[in-house]
Design a protein around this motif. Structure first.
Motif, PDB file in Angstrom:
ATOM      1  N   TRP A  54       0.757  -1.093  -0.153  1.00 22.13           N
ATOM      2  CA  TRP A  54       0.099   0.069  -0.042  1.00 22.13           C
ATOM      3  C   TRP A  54       0.818   1.396  -0.104  1.00 22.13           C
ATOM      4  CZ3 TRP A  54      -4.203   1.676  -1.441  1.00 22.13           C
ATOM      5  CH2 TRP A  54      -4.980   3.055  -0.879  1.00 22.13           C
ATOM      6  N   GLU A  55       1.838   1.388   0.828  1.00 22.66           N
ATOM      7  CA  GLU A  55       2.626   2.501   0.825  1.00 22.66           C
ATOM      8  C   GLU A  55       3.206   2.474  -0.200  1.00 22.66           C
ATOM      9  OE1 GLU A  55       4.921   2.832   4.965  1.00 22.66           O
ATOM     10  OE2 GLU A  55       4.591   0.632   4.616  1.00 22.66           O
ATOM     11  N   ASP A  56       3.827   1.635  -1.168  1.00 18.99           N
ATOM     12  CA  ASP A  56       4.623   1.677  -2.425  1.00 18.99           C
ATOM     13  C   ASP A  56       3.477   2.387  -3.514  1.00 18.99           C
ATOM     14  OD1 ASP A  56       7.331   1.006  -3.263  1.00 18.99           O
ATOM     15  OD2 ASP A  56       6.830  -0.532  -1.856  1.00 18.99           O
ATOM     16  N   LEU A  57       2.373   1.637  -3.346  1.00 14.83           N
ATOM     17  CA  LEU A  57       1.230   2.234  -4.281  1.00 14.83           C
ATOM     18  C   LEU A  57       0.920   3.786  -4.182  1.00 14.83           C
ATOM     19  CD1 LEU A  57      -1.112  -0.867  -4.735  1.00 14.83           C
ATOM     20  CD2 LEU A  57       0.636  -0.056  -6.330  1.00 14.83           C
ATOM     21  N   MET A  58       0.855   3.993  -2.878  1.00 13.45           N
ATOM     22  CA  MET A  58       0.472   5.450  -2.761  1.00 13.45           C
ATOM     23  C   MET A  58       1.632   6.273  -2.999  1.00 13.45           C
ATOM     24  SD  MET A  58      -2.512   6.272  -1.170  1.00 13.45           S
ATOM     25  CE  MET A  58      -1.946   7.345   0.065  1.00 13.45           C
ATOM     26  N   ASP A  59       2.845   6.044  -2.780  1.00 12.00           N
ATOM     27  CA  ASP A  59       4.019   6.748  -3.257  1.00 12.00           C
ATOM     28  C   ASP A  59       3.926   6.901  -4.960  1.00 12.00           C
ATOM     29  OD1 ASP A  59       6.788   7.815  -3.065  1.00 12.00           O
ATOM     30  OD2 ASP A  59       7.297   6.215  -4.339  1.00 12.00           O
ATOM     31  N   SER A  60       3.564   5.884  -5.730  1.00 11.65           N
ATOM     32  CA  SER A  60       3.721   6.008  -7.121  1.00 11.65           C
ATOM     33  C   SER A  60       2.316   6.960  -7.430  1.00 11.65           C
ATOM     34  CB  SER A  60       3.549   4.623  -7.611  1.00 11.65           C
ATOM     35  OG  SER A  60       4.645   3.977  -7.505  1.00 11.65           O
ATOM     36  N   ALA A  61       1.082   6.695  -6.709  1.00 12.65           N
ATOM     37  CA  ALA A  61       0.033   7.536  -6.914  1.00 12.65           C
ATOM     38  C   ALA A  61       0.075   9.049  -6.236  1.00 12.65           C
ATOM     39  CB  ALA A  61      -1.141   6.940  -6.570  1.00 12.65           C
ATOM     40  N   ASN A  62       1.557   9.366  -5.777  1.00 17.60           N
ATOM     41  CA  ASN A  62       1.421  10.759  -5.118  1.00 17.60           C
ATOM     42  C   ASN A  62       0.249  11.146  -4.242  1.00 17.60           C
ATOM     43  OD1 ASN A  62       3.687  11.652  -6.908  1.00 17.60           O
ATOM     44  ND2 ASN A  62       2.426  11.921  -8.489  1.00 17.60           N
ATOM     45  N   GLY A  63       0.218  10.015  -3.459  1.00 15.62           N
ATOM     46  CA  GLY A  63      -0.815  10.094  -2.175  1.00 15.62           C
ATOM     47  C   GLY A  63      -2.218  10.001  -2.646  1.00 15.62           C
ATOM     48  N   ASN A  64      -2.531   9.797  -3.854  1.00 13.30           N
ATOM     49  CA  ASN A  64      -4.017   9.793  -4.121  1.00 13.30           C
ATOM     50  C   ASN A  64      -4.406   8.353  -3.693  1.00 13.30           C
ATOM     51  OD1 ASN A  64      -6.474   9.430  -5.775  1.00 13.30           O
ATOM     52  ND2 ASN A  64      -5.764  11.109  -7.065  1.00 13.30           N
ATOM     53  N   GLU A  65      -5.205   8.234  -2.768  1.00 17.97           N
ATOM     54  CA  GLU A  65      -5.792   6.877  -2.179  1.00 17.97           C
ATOM     55  C   GLU A  65      -6.886   6.335  -3.155  1.00 17.97           C
ATOM     56  OE1 GLU A  65      -7.631   6.878   1.561  1.00 17.97           O
ATOM     57  OE2 GLU A  65      -5.882   7.829   2.443  1.00 17.97           O
ATOM     58  N   GLU A  66      -7.569   7.052  -3.925  1.00 18.85           N
ATOM     59  CA  GLU A  66      -8.270   6.449  -4.997  1.00 18.85           C
ATOM     60  C   GLU A  66      -7.729   5.742  -6.053  1.00 18.85           C
ATOM     61  OE1 GLU A  66     -12.137   5.106  -6.071  1.00 18.85           O
ATOM     62  OE2 GLU A  66     -11.702   6.415  -4.212  1.00 18.85           O
ATOM     63  N   LYS A  67      -6.592   6.505  -6.560  1.00 18.40           N
ATOM     64  CA  LYS A  67      -5.937   5.823  -7.760  1.00 18.40           C
ATOM     65  C   LYS A  67      -5.409   4.484  -7.010  1.00 18.40           C
ATOM     66  CE  LYS A  67      -3.218   8.243 -10.586  1.00 18.40           C
ATOM     67  NZ  LYS A  67      -2.546   9.211 -11.136  1.00 18.40           N
ATOM     68  N   ALA A  68      -4.583   4.742  -5.909  1.00 16.53           N
ATOM     69  CA  ALA A  68      -4.011   3.416  -5.399  1.00 16.53           C
ATOM     70  C   ALA A  68      -4.973   2.307  -5.283  1.00 16.53           C
ATOM     71  CB  ALA A  68      -3.309   3.818  -4.337  1.00 16.53           C
ATOM     72  N   LYS A  69      -6.051   2.449  -4.753  1.00 15.31           N
ATOM     73  CA  LYS A  69      -7.035   1.470  -4.681  1.00 15.31           C
ATOM     74  C   LYS A  69      -7.572   0.974  -6.005  1.00 15.31           C
ATOM     75  CE  LYS A  69      -8.897   3.104  -0.072  1.00 15.31           C
ATOM     76  NZ  LYS A  69     -10.284   3.219   0.557  1.00 15.31           N
ATOM     77  N   THR A  70      -7.912   1.876  -6.941  1.00 14.52           N
ATOM     78  CA  THR A  70      -8.278   1.561  -8.211  1.00 14.52           C
ATOM     79  C   THR A  70      -7.157   0.481  -8.973  1.00 14.52           C
ATOM     80  OG1 THR A  70      -9.592   3.446  -8.586  1.00 14.52           O
ATOM     81  CG2 THR A  70      -8.970   1.975 -10.497  1.00 14.52           C
TER      82      THR A  70
END
Length: 554
Positions: free
Chosen positions: A396-412
């Motif tokens: 989750w932390e890695d995805l959030m880093d790549s999504a620049n903190g955008n939770e919705e993009k990371a979840k999608t």
């Protein structure tokens, strides 16, 4: 007395919400050949590592693994190291010395054998495996196929009773994969060594295995002969009450073609489903004759329309070598990537495919030649080792880093990659296929419009490959350009807009998939080999089935 027996084995990784293995029970006899298959993340690797105590991961375990009726965790490390051989996915992970001959001797030296015995066994293995020509080479000079063959030979030098292989061909080109699997079959057949192999490439192993074990969500779904498993999975196609396994698209081409023909009513239900290319090549002409389907050689499968794409990335006359006096890896290579195009780059291990991606991405610089990228474009690359992309303790932390903190993009993205239930796991605790999907998801969150993917289908089951292909094609329709390196001929044939072959440092062939694969004897798909002269130009199972359907209705 069972040779190997697994009794109600369950396992859960630390902090995991579900079990990776759930009350697994089965046994194999001495000298048996067992194939374990299933979806990515279903627990195959976890199961194999329970058999080898030195590789068993940390976690909560219940149940017992018995080897010669002894709990494997009660057997001395010296005994299991010798009697249970284990070949991993990555050829580089097991090589520990600088020279081939020393690698063959390393395990024997640790067994404290006398020098004369070591020399005899090393010579025997080098001869058995045909390694004389590269016996004195340094290990870093070997191709991926040679490295994996060396790993296998080093294990066999210690005379194991059980050989465990965890997707040993996942990083090998088609010919190297075939050679390795044929050697495993020979070891089982001629030396009587029991084999347990986990594989996504089922074309070769289905023909040689005694039994196939199909796993799903940490449990055994099917366990029987390859023929019975093929028939059972094929029956699910025509029975709407049953779910079609996600590994079905990864079954041998013969099984998929004749199961599809049976579903169309073109192949008798009472007839045995062919599981080998030879059986299918013999059955197809008889089928066409008996059902009065006539397909003439001049009625070829239509090729995809050639489209001109605006060039967004281009390599011109690239030359490259790693050391001043080493041979050239690339020699005047030229290649272009078109906007919205999916290009598949194929070639043998060590041909320079990954090197080319490094040059295109700017990680390495060519000795001569130029790389040009259209102004304003953003480029991202998936490396051959996806672990290199992960820097935190949870996915989750890695995805959030790549999504620049955008939770919705990371979840999608997690949902898109079928990883929603793994977001709090440590990236290194993921299976090979899960880690590959996570790396691709992390890369796509960067919003690049040129993607360089090095073996993106490695470790993925057939169903996930189809999901990934659908997403990549969707990205292409949005104008994103993709160049992927792959050893997966079936994937390239089905989904690429253009295929290019890298050999001897140059692009020697660059064509639309049908023109690229048709007529080849080795570098082609199983469907192409089965269709042969009956259905010229067919390179996928779906094309063979469709051609028979169209001919029957005309």
């Amino acid at each position: 007395m069972a040779f190997l027996r697994i009794d109600k084995l369950s396992f859960a990784y630390p902090d995991a919400r579900t079990r990776a293995l759930d009350e697994i029970s089965f046994s194999i006899d001495k000298g048996e050949y067992l194939v374990i298959c299933g979806e990515s993340g279903c627990g195959k690797t976890t199961l194999l590592r329970q058999i080898k105590p030195e590789l068993t991961p940390a976690g909560a375990r219940e149940g017992t693994v018995y080897f010669h009726d002894k709990n494997v965790h009660g057997i001395s490390p010296e005994e299991t190291a010798v009697k249970i051989g284990f070949v991993q996915q990555d050829p580089d992970n097991q090589i520990v010395t600088d020279f081939v001959w020393h690698e063959l001797a390393f395990g024997l030296e640790n067994m404290a054998l006398p020098t004369s015995a070591i020399r005899r066994r090393v010579s025997e293995m080098a001869s058995f495996f045909g390694m004389e020509d590269w016996f004195h080479k340094k290990t870093y000079e070997l191709s991926g196929g040679q490295k994996q063959m060396l790993n296998l030979a080093s294990i066999m030098a210690m005379n194991p009773e059980l050989l465990v292989l965890d997707e040993p061909t996942s990083m090998l080109d088609p010919l190297a994969s075939q050679n390795l699997l044929q050697m495993v079959s020979r070891i089982n057949r001629e030396l009587g060594v029991a084999v347990i192999i986990c594989e996504h490439r089922l074309e070769e192993v289905f023909q040689t295995a005694d039994r196939v074990l199909l796993m799903e969500k940490g449990q055994i779904q099917l366990l029987d002969t390859p023929q019975w498993v093929a028939e059972e999975l094929s029956r699910n196609l025509t029975d709407s009450s049953k779910n079609i396994s996600r590994i079905y698209p990864g079954l041998p081409g013969a099984v998929r073609i004749f199961s599809g023909l049976r579903q169309e009513g073109l192949y008798p239900t009472e007839e045995k489903t062919p599981i080998s290319i030879r059986e299918a090549r013999n059955a197809l002409p008889k089928l066409l004759e008996n059902t009065h389907i006539h397909i003439l050689p001049d009625k070829k499968i239509p090729t995809k329309e050639s489209q001109k794409h605006k060039t967004v990335l281009e390599a011109k006359e690239l030359w490259f070598r790693y050391q001043e006096k080493s041979p050239d890896v690339l020699r005047g290579l030229s290649l272009s990537v078109g906007e919205g195009e999916l290009t598949a780059l194929l070639g043998g291990n060590g041909s320079g495919k990954s090197t080319l991606l490094k040059l295109l991405s700017g990680v390495s610089r060519p000795l001569r030649g130029k790389v040009k990228m259209e102004k304003g474009r953003r480029l991202a690359m998936l490396p051959q080792s996806p672990k290199a992309l992960f820097t935190t303790d949870t996915l989750w932390e890695d995805l959030m880093d790549s999504a620049n903190g955008n939770e919705e993009k990371a979840k999608t993205m997690a949902a898109r990659m079928n990883l929603s239930d793994k977001i709090y796991a440590h990236p290194y605790d993921l299976s090979g296929g899960e880690l590959q999907r996570a790396a691709i998801g992390k890369l796509l969150l960067r919003d690049a419009d040129i993607l360089l993917l090095d073996e993106p289908t490695k470790g993925l089951d057939a169903g996930l490959k189809g999901d990934l292909a659908g997403y990549l094609k969707e990205l292409c329709r949005e104008g994103i350009s993709i160049l992927l390196v792959t050893h997966d001929l079936e994937f390239a044939a089905a989904y690429a807009d253009r295929c290019a072959l890298l050999f001897d440092g140059q692009i020697v062939s660059e064509e639309e998939p049908h023109a690229f694969f048709s007529g080849n004897r080795f570098y082609t798909t199983s469907a192409g080999l089965i269709a042969g002269d009956c259905i010229p130009g067919a390179i996928t199972c779906e094309e063979v089935i469709a051609a028979c359907r169209n001919a029957a209705s005309s």
